[in-house]
Design an enzyme around this catalytic site. Sequence first.
Site, PDB file in Angstrom:
ATOM      1  N   LYS A 203       0.864  -1.196   0.000  1.00 47.56           N
ATOM      2  CA  LYS A 203       0.000   0.000   0.000  1.00 47.56           C
ATOM      3  C   LYS A 203       0.890   1.233   0.000  1.00 47.56           C
ATOM      4  CE  LYS A 203      -2.966   2.210   3.432  1.00 47.56           C
ATOM      5  NZ  LYS A 203      -4.010   1.948   4.411  1.00 47.56           N
TER       6      LYS A 203
HETATM    7  C1  R5P Z   1      -2.575   4.401   8.608  1.00 44.82           C
HETATM    8  O1  R5P Z   1      -1.602   4.117   9.184  1.00 44.82           O
HETATM    9  C2  R5P Z   1      -3.544   3.397   8.297  1.00 44.82           C
HETATM   10  O2  R5P Z   1      -2.929   2.258   7.787  1.00 44.82           O
HETATM   11  C3  R5P Z   1      -4.644   3.800   7.376  1.00 44.82           C
HETATM   12  O3  R5P Z   1      -5.336   2.639   7.126  1.00 44.82           O
HETATM   13  C4  R5P Z   1      -4.191   4.406   6.092  1.00 44.82           C
HETATM   14  O4  R5P Z   1      -3.481   5.577   6.320  1.00 44.82           O
HETATM   15  C5  R5P Z   1      -5.310   4.622   5.084  1.00 44.82           C
HETATM   16  O5  R5P Z   1      -6.208   5.497   5.517  1.00 44.82           O
HETATM   17  P1  R5P Z   1      -6.372   6.925   4.835  1.00 44.82           P
HETATM   18  O6  R5P Z   1      -6.996   6.670   3.509  1.00 44.82           O
HETATM   19  O7  R5P Z   1      -7.267   7.648   5.777  1.00 44.82           O
HETATM   20  O8  R5P Z   1      -5.022   7.555   4.708  1.00 44.82           O
END
Ligand code: R5P
Length: 298
Positions: A203
């Site tokens: 990711k």
């Molecule tokens: C952050 O550490 C988490 O893994 C979140 O799941 C990630 O940042 C994704 O969330 P957002 O789309 O709010 O950035």
Amino acid sequence: MPDIDSLKESKNYYLDVPCRREAFFVKGSTSLDWGMQNRLSRIFNPASGRTVMLAIDHGYFQGPTSGLERVDVNILPLAPYADALMLTRGILRTTVPSSCGKGIVLRASGGPSILKELSNEQLALDIEDAVRLNAAAVAVQVFIGGDYETQSIHNLTRLVDMGNRYGVPVLGVTAVGKSMTRDARYFRLACRIAAELGAHFVKTYYVEEDFETVTASCPVPIVMAGGKKLPELDALTMAYKAVSEGAAGVDMGRNIFQSDAPLAMIQAVGKVVHESMKPEEAHELFLTLRSESQTENE
Ligand code: R5P
């Protein structure tokens, strides 16, 4: 004892039909074992090859952040429109019905809160608990260039070893420290390191310039992190560009659950990801769904 006289005599071995052999549809995963592939199929939709993961794991370091104050009220209605949920085991066990039927990606690292140095994480989940919860994958953060870079990489490699032992894929999450430059050069480095060290998918954040070099140089699928809340059209545009430039979907949190119409937003994101709907059209859909839900609530 079956009545052997009535057994059917004729048999058909279909000698003219070659045995089916299909390459597995997830990038870099063809040589994985059946269980691993089956779990990846619970995250990536076999029809489109892509995923809409709804990230709601923020509480593991942020507590009840805006939009996640009540997961039962705010988030569960969105689940039918996601392919997978990314969350902690605490929220899963307490709040998500076991019948929800979605791929579960469990947050497996943690430690520091927002009050401390975030890269100082450790593994925070035993692989046996992930198997017990029937998780489709486990997720760990890597902080390339961060204060605790080596420790976070060690978390990843230990989790990959455990995941490989049990057939559970590992999502490597590239975290960006405040001082890091968010550009393609950095994300090529971070994503490739995560994949080289065994992550089954990665990711990372979208960057406007050369994002396709990040996806091209990573041998496993990349899912785009959402990041801070943007206007809906901007978030849909970012998702559209990411999948057009090689991402295998999104893992989005705040841009969905902090929208003023999260149910409409997740459906619009789904159209972009799975049907490559243009962002302007997806935004029209968002506006229509939002106004329908406002009418229903009046
Ligand atoms: C952050 O550490 C988490 O893994 C979140 O799941 C990630 O940042 C994704 O969330 P957002 O789309 O709010 O950035």
